[in-house]
Design a protein around this motif. Structure first.
Motif, PDB file in Angstrom:
ATOM      1  N   ILE A 287       0.863  -1.182   0.000  1.00  0.00           N
ATOM      2  CA  ILE A 287       0.000   0.000   0.000  1.00  0.00           C
ATOM      3  C   ILE A 287       0.901   1.235   0.000  1.00  0.00           C
ATOM      4  CG2 ILE A 287      -1.849   1.224   1.184  1.00  0.00           C
ATOM      5  CD1 ILE A 287      -1.463  -2.163   2.412  1.00  0.00           C
TER       6      ILE A 287
ATOM      7  N   VAL B 193       7.140  -0.658   7.340  1.00  0.00           N
ATOM      8  CA  VAL B 193       6.950   0.678   6.771  1.00  0.00           C
ATOM      9  C   VAL B 193       8.257   1.143   6.116  1.00  0.00           C
ATOM     10  CG1 VAL B 193       6.428   3.108   7.263  1.00  0.00           C
ATOM     11  CG2 VAL B 193       5.165   1.298   8.461  1.00  0.00           C
TER      12      VAL B 193
ATOM     13  N   PHE C 250      -4.217  -4.184   5.105  1.00  0.00           N
ATOM     14  CA  PHE C 250      -2.946  -3.633   5.604  1.00  0.00           C
ATOM     15  C   PHE C 250      -2.175  -4.635   6.466  1.00  0.00           C
ATOM     16  CE2 PHE C 250      -5.333   0.040   4.416  1.00  0.00           C
ATOM     17  CZ  PHE C 250      -4.421   1.041   4.129  1.00  0.00           C
TER      18      PHE C 250
ATOM     19  N   ALA D 126       0.443  -2.113   9.061  1.00  0.00           N
ATOM     20  CA  ALA D 126       1.276  -2.893   8.135  1.00  0.00           C
ATOM     21  C   ALA D 126       2.408  -3.606   8.872  1.00  0.00           C
ATOM     22  CB  ALA D 126       1.845  -1.983   7.056  1.00  0.00           C
TER      23      ALA D 126
ATOM     24  N   HIS E 106       1.405   5.251   0.422  1.00  0.00           N
ATOM     25  CA  HIS E 106       0.880   6.472   1.042  1.00  0.00           C
ATOM     26  C   HIS E 106       1.723   7.674   0.615  1.00  0.00           C
ATOM     27  CE1 HIS E 106      -1.155   4.213   4.483  1.00  0.00           C
ATOM     28  NE2 HIS E 106      -0.385   3.293   3.932  1.00  0.00           N
TER      29      HIS E 106
ATOM     30  N   TYR F 113      -1.106   2.790   7.824  1.00  0.00           N
ATOM     31  CA  TYR F 113       0.222   2.185   7.644  1.00  0.00           C
ATOM     32  C   TYR F 113       0.669   1.543   8.966  1.00  0.00           C
ATOM     33  CZ  TYR F 113       1.797   6.360  10.067  1.00  0.00           C
ATOM     34  OH  TYR F 113       1.945   7.353  11.004  1.00  0.00           O
TER      35      TYR F 113
ATOM     36  N   SER G 186       3.802  -1.160   3.741  1.00  0.00           N
ATOM     37  CA  SER G 186       3.357   0.199   3.438  1.00  0.00           C
ATOM     38  C   SER G 186       4.564   1.007   2.988  1.00  0.00           C
ATOM     39  CB  SER G 186       2.734   0.867   4.669  1.00  0.00           C
ATOM     40  OG  SER G 186       1.349   0.634   4.715  1.00  0.00           O
TER      41      SER G 186
END
Ligand SMILES: [Mn+2]
Length: 318
Positions: free
Chosen positions: A16, A97, A70, A94, A18, A91, A75
């Motif tokens: 994902i 990160v 997630f 997740a 961001h 996030y 993320s």
């Protein structure tokens, strides 16, 4: 040099992406460009782009994954490193990160970070990742990344624009970046924005030593049907590029009755004035929040004194 980024992408099936709230074209272009690069070059990946939308959303739509997507995922956060500014805080759910950014701030949430402040745009980092690894990139990817590169460099105007920025621009244009599409959207705006700009040009005032300023009541935002952010941040530079104006200031009443202040200067540092009134920012571009227009007059008098000092320096020299 991108091996850590690549091995993380390889490791996770769900990714994902961001970026910061109220995204500019670099944040959105980098996010959507990276999404597409992963889809085109890594097999069996589910990739989502998340966050708030605004008038730059013509670059592409956001996805709306459920919370459980997630969990256990990677993320990737682009064009921002600090938690307070990230759009969609899931996030945190997740597994890992990864922060990829070109600002100077260290990250307070990264498990892995790649920060390269010599890049004029975050899009430059992602384009260079694709170029170095000879990845497939399609026209949409090239256009998104070109949009980030051209806007964060001030149309290749800001001092940190380098030959590398042009090398990346060449690479993106070679891969089909639709320059006209980007410029058309950059240079076309709603009629109320144009009219608001005209209102600024026609109504700004100057102090004794020529600090240009505007004091905007809440009614300005209502009359032109825009947000406070637009009246304040997006309009401050309507007072720039005028002969004889070295410092300019924009004071805007917000919905809570506070006065949002944006200060700009051509060469003379002004950030100490913003700091004195509880704000901060860059040397020549900064801001603060005040309680009233009376306090705005105090800010103006400090700025005016800076110019008075500057002028007397010149008088003494000559
Ligand atoms: Mn950026």
């Amino acid at each position: 040099m991108y091996s850590k980024i690549i091995s993380l992408i390889e490791k996770y099936d769900t990714i994902i992406i961001h970026r910061h709230k109220n995204p500019d074209m670099d944040a959105l272009g980098t996010q959507l460009g990276l999404k597409r690069i992963i889809e085109l070059n890594f097999s069996n990946k589910l990739v989502y782009a998340v966050g708030d939308e605004n008038n730059f959303s013509f670059l592409g739509k956001m996805d709306h994954p459920a919370d459980d997507i997630f969990v256990g995922a990677l993320s990737i956060i682009v064009d921002v490193a600090v938690s307070a500014l990230i759009s969609d805080d899931r996030y945190k759910l997740a597994d890992h990160v990864l922060v990829i950014d070109h600002h100077l701030n260290d990250s307070d949430i990264a498990d892995t970070e790649y920060i390269n402040s010599s890049c004029i745009a975050c899009a430059q980092i992602i384009a260079n990742l694709a170029k170095t690894n000879d990845y497939n990139i399609d026209q949409h990817t090239a256009t998104c990344l070109y949009g980030g590169l051209v806007t964060d460099s001030g149309r290749f105007l800001y001092p940190n624009t380098s030959y590398k920025s042009f090398e990346i621009a060449t690479y993106l244009v070679k891969h089909g970046a639709d320059i006209q599409y980007i410029y058309e959207s950059l240079y076309t705006e709603p009629l109320n924005f144009k009219k608001l700009k005209g209102y600024f040009i026609n109504n700004f005032k100057t102090t004794k030593n020529k600090v240009a300023y505007m004091k905007n009541e809440l009614s300005v935002k209502e009359e032109f049907n825009v947000t406070t952010f637009v009246v304040s941040r997006a309009m401050v530079n309507q007072m720039s590029g005028i002969e004889g104006i070295e410092i300019w200031a924009n004071f805007t009443v917000d919905e809570d009755g506070f006065v949002q202040v944006e200060l700009r200067s051509k060469k003379i540092p002004i950030v100490q004035v913003a700091k004195k009134f509880g704000g901060g920012g860059h040397l020549l571009a900064c801001g603060c929040t005040l309680n009233s227009f009376e306090e705005a007059d105090l800010v103006l008098s400090e700025l005016d004194q800076l110019l008075e000092k500057e002028n007397s320096l010149w008088t003494n020299k000559n």
